[in-house]
Motif scaffolding. Structure first.
Motif, PDB file in Angstrom:
ATOM      1  N   MET A   1      -8.844   5.196 -18.541  1.00 56.75           N
ATOM      2  CA  MET A   1      -8.568   6.526 -17.536  1.00 56.75           C
ATOM      3  C   MET A   1      -9.554   6.508 -16.331  1.00 56.75           C
ATOM      4  O   MET A   1      -9.063   6.632 -15.351  1.00 56.75           O
ATOM      5  CB  MET A   1      -8.334   7.809 -18.096  1.00 56.75           C
ATOM      6  N   ARG A   2     -10.484   6.527 -16.745  1.00 53.09           N
ATOM      7  CA  ARG A   2     -11.779   6.547 -15.699  1.00 53.09           C
ATOM      8  C   ARG A   2     -11.716   5.526 -14.879  1.00 53.09           C
ATOM      9  O   ARG A   2     -11.954   5.606 -13.553  1.00 53.09           O
ATOM     10  CB  ARG A   2     -13.174   6.989 -16.455  1.00 53.09           C
ATOM     11  N   SER A   3     -11.811   4.152 -15.650  1.00 53.50           N
ATOM     12  CA  SER A   3     -11.559   2.889 -14.534  1.00 53.50           C
ATOM     13  C   SER A   3     -10.480   2.928 -13.767  1.00 53.50           C
ATOM     14  O   SER A   3     -10.616   2.412 -12.631  1.00 53.50           O
ATOM     15  CB  SER A   3     -11.661   1.845 -15.610  1.00 53.50           C
ATOM     16  N   SER A   4      -9.182   3.306 -14.218  1.00 52.78           N
ATOM     17  CA  SER A   4      -8.012   3.526 -13.231  1.00 52.78           C
ATOM     18  C   SER A   4      -8.262   4.442 -12.353  1.00 52.78           C
ATOM     19  O   SER A   4      -7.842   4.054 -11.155  1.00 52.78           O
ATOM     20  CB  SER A   4      -6.898   3.785 -14.098  1.00 52.78           C
ATOM     21  N   LEU A   5      -8.911   5.532 -12.465  1.00 52.31           N
ATOM     22  CA  LEU A   5      -9.232   6.488 -11.511  1.00 52.31           C
ATOM     23  C   LEU A   5     -10.301   5.899 -10.286  1.00 52.31           C
ATOM     24  O   LEU A   5      -9.673   6.155  -9.106  1.00 52.31           O
ATOM     25  CB  LEU A   5      -9.673   7.740 -11.941  1.00 52.31           C
ATOM     26  N   ILE A   6     -11.265   5.345 -10.846  1.00 50.81           N
ATOM     27  CA  ILE A   6     -11.989   4.827  -9.902  1.00 50.81           C
ATOM     28  C   ILE A   6     -11.656   3.638  -8.953  1.00 50.81           C
ATOM     29  O   ILE A   6     -11.510   3.556  -7.768  1.00 50.81           O
ATOM     30  CB  ILE A   6     -13.262   4.078 -10.598  1.00 50.81           C
ATOM     31  N   ARG A   7     -10.651   2.887  -9.695  1.00 53.16           N
ATOM     32  CA  ARG A   7      -9.819   1.751  -8.739  1.00 53.16           C
ATOM     33  C   ARG A   7      -9.043   2.233  -7.836  1.00 53.16           C
ATOM     34  O   ARG A   7      -8.827   1.917  -6.767  1.00 53.16           O
ATOM     35  CB  ARG A   7      -9.404   0.682  -9.895  1.00 53.16           C
ATOM     36  N   ASP A   8      -7.974   3.366  -8.383  1.00 50.10           N
ATOM     37  CA  ASP A   8      -6.829   3.674  -7.458  1.00 50.10           C
ATOM     38  C   ASP A   8      -7.212   4.833  -6.479  1.00 50.10           C
ATOM     39  O   ASP A   8      -6.735   4.647  -5.627  1.00 50.10           O
ATOM     40  CB  ASP A   8      -5.903   4.153  -8.567  1.00 50.10           C
ATOM     41  N   TYR A   9      -8.377   5.583  -6.893  1.00 47.22           N
ATOM     42  CA  TYR A   9      -8.797   6.515  -6.002  1.00 47.22           C
ATOM     43  C   TYR A   9      -9.947   6.115  -5.106  1.00 47.22           C
ATOM     44  O   TYR A   9      -9.886   6.019  -3.875  1.00 47.22           O
ATOM     45  CB  TYR A   9      -8.709   7.952  -6.633  1.00 47.22           C
ATOM     46  N   PHE A  10     -10.967   6.142  -5.759  1.00 50.96           N
ATOM     47  CA  PHE A  10     -12.281   5.710  -5.180  1.00 50.96           C
ATOM     48  C   PHE A  10     -12.254   4.398  -4.472  1.00 50.96           C
ATOM     49  O   PHE A  10     -13.318   4.408  -3.426  1.00 50.96           O
ATOM     50  CB  PHE A  10     -13.401   6.023  -6.104  1.00 50.96           C
ATOM     51  N   GLY A  11     -11.464   3.469  -4.920  1.00 52.92           N
ATOM     52  CA  GLY A  11     -11.506   1.854  -4.435  1.00 52.92           C
ATOM     53  C   GLY A  11     -11.085   1.926  -3.136  1.00 52.92           C
ATOM     54  O   GLY A  11     -11.225   1.042  -2.535  1.00 52.92           O
ATOM     55  N   ARG A  12     -10.245   3.105  -2.810  1.00 53.79           N
ATOM     56  CA  ARG A  12      -9.511   3.086  -1.592  1.00 53.79           C
ATOM     57  C   ARG A  12      -9.918   3.810  -0.322  1.00 53.79           C
ATOM     58  O   ARG A  12      -9.624   3.632   1.051  1.00 53.79           O
ATOM     59  CB  ARG A  12      -8.075   3.780  -1.675  1.00 53.79           C
TER      60      ARG A  12
END
Length: 117
Positions: free
Chosen positions: A105-116
């Motif tokens: 979940m943390r990795s998904s959040l980082i990728r989907d939100y902070f990566g943009r």
């Protein structure tokens, strides 16, 4: 609760950590206000778990009533160090072992939100 990364390597991971640490600072300050307003929260509650939960909820309700009535927050104690809001709190952070699902979940959040950003 999601935990910060011990060794962020990408810009997205660094943004995630900064956001997590800043949010934690805000929450810790709120807990400090509650503990000053209701000392029972700082000295410890020796009651059953159900009664303890009721006491904490009651403190939250009373705190909200005090805020609605414009009651000032209790003053900070002189020996209480608030610290620099830009201080790196990772040194004092003791992470709880995370589950595989939590890491995903943390990795998904980082990728989907902070990566943009």
């Amino acid at each position: 609760m999601m935990t910060p990364l011990s060794h962020p390597t990408t810009a997205a991971e660094r943004l995630y950590n900064e956001s997590q640490i800043r949010t934690r600072n805000c929450i810790e300050r709120c807990f400090g206000v509650w503990k000053r307003r209701f000392p029972v929260l700082s000295i410890g509650i020796r009651l059953s778990q159900d009664t303890t939960m009721a006491v904490i909820i009651a403190c939250g309700i009373l705190h909200n009533i005090a805020r609605q009535n414009k009651d000032a927050d209790p003053p900070e104690e002189e020996h209480c160090n608030v610290g620099d809001p830009n201080e790196n709190l990772m040194e004092a952070y003791d992470p709880i072992p995370e589950t595989q699902g939590g890491a995903f979940m943390r990795s998904s959040l980082i990728r989907d939100y902070f990566g943009r950003l």
